[in-house]
Design a protein around this motif. Sequence first.
Motif, PDB file in Angstrom:
ATOM      1  N   PRO A  68      70.647  43.526 -10.418  1.00  0.00           N
ATOM      2  CA  PRO A  68      70.156  42.197 -10.009  1.00  0.00           C
ATOM      3  C   PRO A  68      70.313  41.148 -11.114  1.00  0.00           C
ATOM      4  CG  PRO A  68      68.605  43.892  -9.334  1.00  0.00           C
ATOM      5  CD  PRO A  68      69.626  44.574 -10.192  1.00  0.00           C
ATOM      6  N   SER A 119      65.534  45.936  -8.862  1.00  0.00           N
ATOM      7  CA  SER A 119      66.614  46.913  -8.662  1.00  0.00           C
ATOM      8  C   SER A 119      66.124  48.095  -7.832  1.00  0.00           C
ATOM      9  CB  SER A 119      67.174  47.393 -10.008  1.00  0.00           C
ATOM     10  OG  SER A 119      66.267  48.228 -10.692  1.00  0.00           O
ATOM     11  N   TYR A 130      65.519  46.845  -4.083  1.00  0.00           N
ATOM     12  CA  TYR A 130      66.768  46.723  -3.334  1.00  0.00           C
ATOM     13  C   TYR A 130      67.371  48.100  -3.043  1.00  0.00           C
ATOM     14  CZ  TYR A 130      66.515  41.768  -4.664  1.00  0.00           C
ATOM     15  OH  TYR A 130      66.117  40.470  -4.842  1.00  0.00           O
TER      16      TYR A 130
END
Length: 527
Positions: free
Chosen positions: A205, A213, A216
């Motif tokens: 990211p 991170s 996601y």
Amino acid sequence: MLNNLRNFYLNSFLYDKKISKHTDLLFRYKPSTYLLSSLIKVKTKKNNIADFSLEEIWNNKKLSEKQFKKLNNFFWIFSLDLKSSSSDVQKVITKWININSKYNSKSWEISVVSKRIISWLSNSKLTYDNGTKEYQKNFDLILQKQILHLLNQVNHSRYYKNKIISISAIILFSLCYSEQTKNLNAGLDLLKKFIKDVFDKYGFPKSRSIKHSIFYLKYLILIREWFKESQNVIPEFIDEYIFYLGQSYSFFWKNINFDPHFNGNNLSNNFEFDQYLKRCGYVFKNQNYENSNYVSLKNKKINLFMDIGPSPEKNFSDEYQAGSLSFEFLSNGKKIFTNAGYYEGTNNQLNELCRSSALQNTLVLDDNSSCKFSKNSKGEYKINTNLKIIQKNIVFEKNYWKINASHDGYLKQYNLIYEREIEYFPENFKLIGTDKIKGKKDLPNLKFDVRFHLDPSSKVMKTQDNKTILIEIGDEGWKFNCNNYEVNIENGLFFNSKSTYVENQNIFISGIINSKNSDIKWELIKI
């Protein structure tokens, strides 16, 4: 003005007509509820729908904004046991449809809509099965209407975390219902754009957030598992970015099993996610000692973790903390030096404070942070002036470790470069640091502080010569000293969890610099 026009349009008959277009739908894929267990904390003891006051559930006018969102996103369905009456659940949904069939800014906010769609589809045994034909038709229609709303509005969201939830909802709907190729392609195109916008060239990211991170990664794995379970071909780009984020997850968590307190990260407890990955067959490995401008040098007993990266762009700085060149140092799993963590609560003063360089283990000049922040109209702190890394060098050998890096965060205001060199000698359990302030001209008298935040469980004592601090943590003792400047102990705040804090202590070196190049040398050694 533009926001007012947009709100007027969203509440208009024209917009309602636009998102009310529908086709006949067939609910063919019903996702397993357990696939959401990486994102939702499910209580061991489940509730029964009969425990709720169904007649009053939508009539409570005293709900806080947080409570309203939780009620309207329907994630509470995940806390129900399967003995709950599906007819009672469907009555609640029917009541919600009757009240909220048209757009309103609160119950149709995109993160609320997205979670509601995911919850309804993932709990189909309660929300859909055994329903009357009329109920199922209305269910299909309101779902389709909400999907069209998301497709129209997802790009207007300023929050990237909300965007990936919305994209996930669009993809799930398209997998669940037949003849949704167009919406599926639209969802995948949105996901590709999201990845391009949010991730750097290494697949991390742009916010430089460890927490982002992992967030996601959870959603990309969830999307992948939906494709797999519904027997659809998994897009290659999803596998590619799961690999990148999995590498980061291994680096920041699996390899070290603690939470580095950098850039919005605090206590995360990823052990349940580890079990989820194991159940789903994911194995991530990363043997590198550097990842996305973070460095982790370690052996069986010691870990030296350091941020040697630049600040993110303004749009990705929501949770950035001005701690470039800050570090954490651990012995046998206990943090000798720790950054102070991140505060996510509603107190703006605490949120601003935890972003400052003073709450990271790094140098501060004249009580100024290495990056400047400003508050926008939404009350959010964004970076106003950035910093860049000038140079970096890492040595990692069995008996000698070194991290050397510098940044230009103080260049514009003071015409100075800050360089930090940290060396570790494993055989002697000795950590030596040199903080260098470099300028082209003689410096005026300029105040500096170098801070070393301690775990709240640490005990500290200063010696009479004001040069040495004794640290006790667990059953270990360490000695910190600085020969050329005075060393003191100060009380501080430690934000280990999202919205709470405790008091801790920090060691700080302070003084005045007034030459072209000033070196501040310090040492930590085990006793």
